[in-house]
Write a protein that holds these residues in place. Structure first.
Motif, PDB file in Angstrom:
ATOM      1  N   GLU A 156      -1.910  -5.160   4.384  1.00 10.80           N
ATOM      2  CA  GLU A 156      -2.125  -5.111   2.936  1.00 10.80           C
ATOM      3  C   GLU A 156      -3.062  -3.973   2.544  1.00 10.80           C
ATOM      4  OE1 GLU A 156      -4.223  -7.841  -0.580  1.00 10.80           O
ATOM      5  OE2 GLU A 156      -3.652  -8.754   1.346  1.00 10.80           O
ATOM      6  N   VAL A 157      -4.184  -3.835   3.252  1.00 11.07           N
ATOM      7  CA  VAL A 157      -5.159  -2.811   2.851  1.00 11.07           C
ATOM      8  C   VAL A 157      -4.609  -1.397   3.091  1.00 11.07           C
ATOM      9  CG1 VAL A 157      -7.167  -4.297   3.175  1.00 11.07           C
ATOM     10  CG2 VAL A 157      -6.376  -2.906   5.074  1.00 11.07           C
ATOM     11  N   ILE A 158      -3.826  -1.224   4.164  1.00 13.87           N
ATOM     12  CA  ILE A 158      -3.238   0.091   4.414  1.00 13.87           C
ATOM     13  C   ILE A 158      -2.205   0.417   3.334  1.00 13.87           C
ATOM     14  CG2 ILE A 158      -1.754   1.410   5.976  1.00 13.87           C
ATOM     15  CD1 ILE A 158      -3.143  -0.056   8.298  1.00 13.87           C
ATOM     16  N   ALA A 159      -1.356  -0.554   3.003  1.00 14.81           N
ATOM     17  CA  ALA A 159      -0.334  -0.325   1.983  1.00 14.81           C
ATOM     18  C   ALA A 159      -0.974  -0.001   0.635  1.00 14.81           C
ATOM     19  CB  ALA A 159       0.565  -1.558   1.861  1.00 14.81           C
ATOM     20  N   LYS A 160      -2.035  -0.704   0.274  1.00 13.34           N
ATOM     21  CA  LYS A 160      -2.703  -0.447  -1.006  1.00 13.34           C
ATOM     22  C   LYS A 160      -3.363   0.928  -1.024  1.00 13.34           C
ATOM     23  CE  LYS A 160      -3.482  -5.210  -2.517  1.00 13.34           C
ATOM     24  NZ  LYS A 160      -4.488  -6.269  -2.836  1.00 13.34           N
ATOM     25  N   ALA A 161      -3.878   1.360   0.130  1.00 12.10           N
ATOM     26  CA  ALA A 161      -4.491   2.688   0.197  1.00 12.10           C
ATOM     27  C   ALA A 161      -3.456   3.786  -0.047  1.00 12.10           C
ATOM     28  CB  ALA A 161      -5.159   2.895   1.553  1.00 12.10           C
ATOM     29  N   LEU A 162      -2.197   3.503   0.287  1.00 12.82           N
ATOM     30  CA  LEU A 162      -1.134   4.497   0.131  1.00 12.82           C
ATOM     31  C   LEU A 162      -0.605   4.592  -1.291  1.00 12.82           C
ATOM     32  CD1 LEU A 162       0.840   3.877   3.445  1.00 12.82           C
ATOM     33  CD2 LEU A 162      -0.451   5.925   2.833  1.00 12.82           C
ATOM     34  N   HIS A 163      -1.075   3.709  -2.164  1.00 17.00           N
ATOM     35  CA  HIS A 163      -0.637   3.773  -3.561  1.00 17.00           C
ATOM     36  C   HIS A 163      -1.008   5.115  -4.186  1.00 17.00           C
ATOM     37  CE1 HIS A 163       0.613  -0.437  -4.910  1.00 17.00           C
ATOM     38  NE2 HIS A 163       0.465  -0.515  -3.598  1.00 17.00           N
ATOM     39  N   LYS A 164      -2.192   5.623  -3.825  1.00 17.00           N
ATOM     40  CA  LYS A 164      -2.678   6.861  -4.436  1.00 17.00           C
ATOM     41  C   LYS A 164      -2.642   8.042  -3.470  1.00 17.00           C
ATOM     42  CE  LYS A 164      -5.710   4.482  -7.723  1.00 17.00           C
ATOM     43  NZ  LYS A 164      -7.106   4.356  -8.233  1.00 17.00           N
ATOM     44  N   ASP A 165      -2.228   7.801  -2.237  1.00 19.83           N
ATOM     45  CA  ASP A 165      -2.212   8.884  -1.256  1.00 19.83           C
ATOM     46  C   ASP A 165      -1.065   9.848  -1.556  1.00 19.83           C
ATOM     47  OD1 ASP A 165      -3.119   9.765   1.666  1.00 19.83           O
ATOM     48  OD2 ASP A 165      -0.933   9.859   1.588  1.00 19.83           O
TER      49      ASP A 165
END
Length: 419
Positions: A156-165
């Motif tokens: 979850e935390v990795i996927a959320k970090a990729l929202h703005k990457d």
């Protein structure tokens, strides 16, 4: 403290002392005076001392090699390879806290664009550090987290970090049991993220993920490669995926190996391939299409599709009739160059058909996983070590780890410099 630091570094690196000071790429590019920076080994040592963290000789050795590359003038395209499954040197698995040190080491580092930490012990702690790295380090284009005990929360935390990457192009989450919960976050992310081109969610304990990933494929027009092996996909899930592929115009490599797709799922895929003009590589290995499924695909490949380059039907319970039909499609389809058939039921007609393709030059020996031989006047097929992703789970102890014949899928659909 300085004396101990020098002693440790020099014991790990007789060729590179702590006084090595590569220059800043930014300073050179700006035309200003080149400003010296500490080597990665020194920085790693200092961070470990600051956090009272154990210094790993294995990591020091890897950093020595990177420092040498930078010292020779290589200022971009470097991958920090801290894989835990190397058989060429003594290693100690990297923990989540070790990874936190590495992430701090890479913060704002202009030289390193890739990070490979497969087969370590990062867990969800390491996943949190990876998420922070993606948020703060805008040079990383490749991140391999394969088999690191990352669970749903870490996913979850990795996927959320990729929202703005906007930088990362290739992510391997293979073997981390993020389950359906984590998979849903990745599916949601892919409807927003427009930079990620290659994603591997294989063997992540996702089941029938095609509802969410299918919806994503309708929206996402940037993803080039998607691995969905061991997702428990059945025929209904394959239909959902195919419905999305009618609308998708970016995906070139689809991996749905090791699922539960039968001939009915092949009907849907064959129909998609009649109109799809982007898919170039499809991995259907270890399903159960049987003769009927193989014939559906061969009919489409013979008469309609002219964009598919590689097809793997390894271990699909196909008998002679279906295998011969696939071989016949290659005679009329000039684009299909790679086909992998081992693990099915070969009869004499099959052996002759593929032997003829190879001997007439239509099928190159490096582009298939069988090789003909003759005993007492009869043709047989032997297995050879070629395939779409032979080195998917492991690194060979000798020879080229990225040989084209063993990893043809990645060669046909390259994404950056990494497999």
């Amino acid at each position: 403290m300085r004396g101990r630091r020098e002693a440790i570094l020099e014991s790990q690196s007789p060729l590179l002392t702590p006084t090595t000071t590569p220059t800043s790429a930014g300073a050179v590019a700006d035309g200003g005076a080149a400003e010296p920076i500490d080597g990665l080994q020194e920085h790693y040592y200092d961070l470990c001392m600051e956090k009272s963290q154990e210094i790993k000789p294995f990591i020091l050795h890897i950093l020595q090699e990177v420092d040498e590359e930078i010292g020779k003038g290589r200022l971009e395209g470097i991958t920090l390879n801290v894989a835990g499954n190397s058989r060429l040197m003594a290693i100690e698995r990297v923990t989540g806290e070790d990874f936190g040190i590495l992430c701090r080491l890479l913060k704002n580092n202009p030289y390193i664009n890739g990070l490979d930490v497969r087969y370590n012990l990062l867990s969800d702690i390491g996943a949190c550090y990876a998420a922070k790295l993606l948020q703060k380090q805008h040079n990383v284009t490749y991140l391999n987290l394969m088999f690191n005990d990352i669970g749903p929360e870490g996913g979850e935390v990795i996927a959320k970090a990729l929202h703005k990457d906007t930088t990362l192009k290739h992510l391997r989450m293979t073997g981390n049991k993020i389950e359906n919960k984590g998979g849903m976050y990745f599916a949601a992310m892919l409807q927003i993220n427009s930079s990620l081109e290659k994603l591997d969610l294989g063997d992540c304990d996702l089941e029938e993920s095609t509802v969410h990933l299918g919806h994503m494929l309708k929206e996402n027009q940037w993803l080039v490669e998607l691995h969905m092996c061991k997702h428990d996909i059945k025929n209904g899930g394959m239909k959902q995926l195919c419905d999305a592929l009618y609308l998708n115009r970016s995906l070139r490599y689809l991996d749905v190996s090791c699922n539960k797709i039968t001939q009915d799922g092949m009907v849907c895929l064959a129909d998609v391939l009649r109109s799809n003009t982007t898919l170039e590589v499809i991995d259907l290995s270890f399903n159960r299409m049987e003769n009927a499924g193989a014939k559906y695909l061969s009919d489409t490949l013979a008469s309609h599709n002219r964009t598919l380059k590689a097809l793997s039907v390894v271990s699909n319970n196909i008998e002679g009739e279906g295998l011969v039909a696939l071989s016949q499609s290659m005679k009329t389809n000039p684009m299909l160059s790679n086909i992998y058939i081992w693990g099915n039921k070969f009869d004499e007609a099959t052996c002759v058909a593929y032997s003829d393709l190879i001997h007439m030059g239509r099928l190159k020996p490096d582009n298939t996983d069988v090789e003909p031989f003759v005993v007492d006047g009869r043709v047989y097929l032997a297995e050879v070590s070629n395939g779409l992703k032979r080195h998917y789970y492991w690194i060979p102890g000798y020879g080229a780890a990225c040989s084209q014949s063993s990893n043809a899928g990645f060669t046909l659909v390259p994404v950056g410099q990494h497999l």
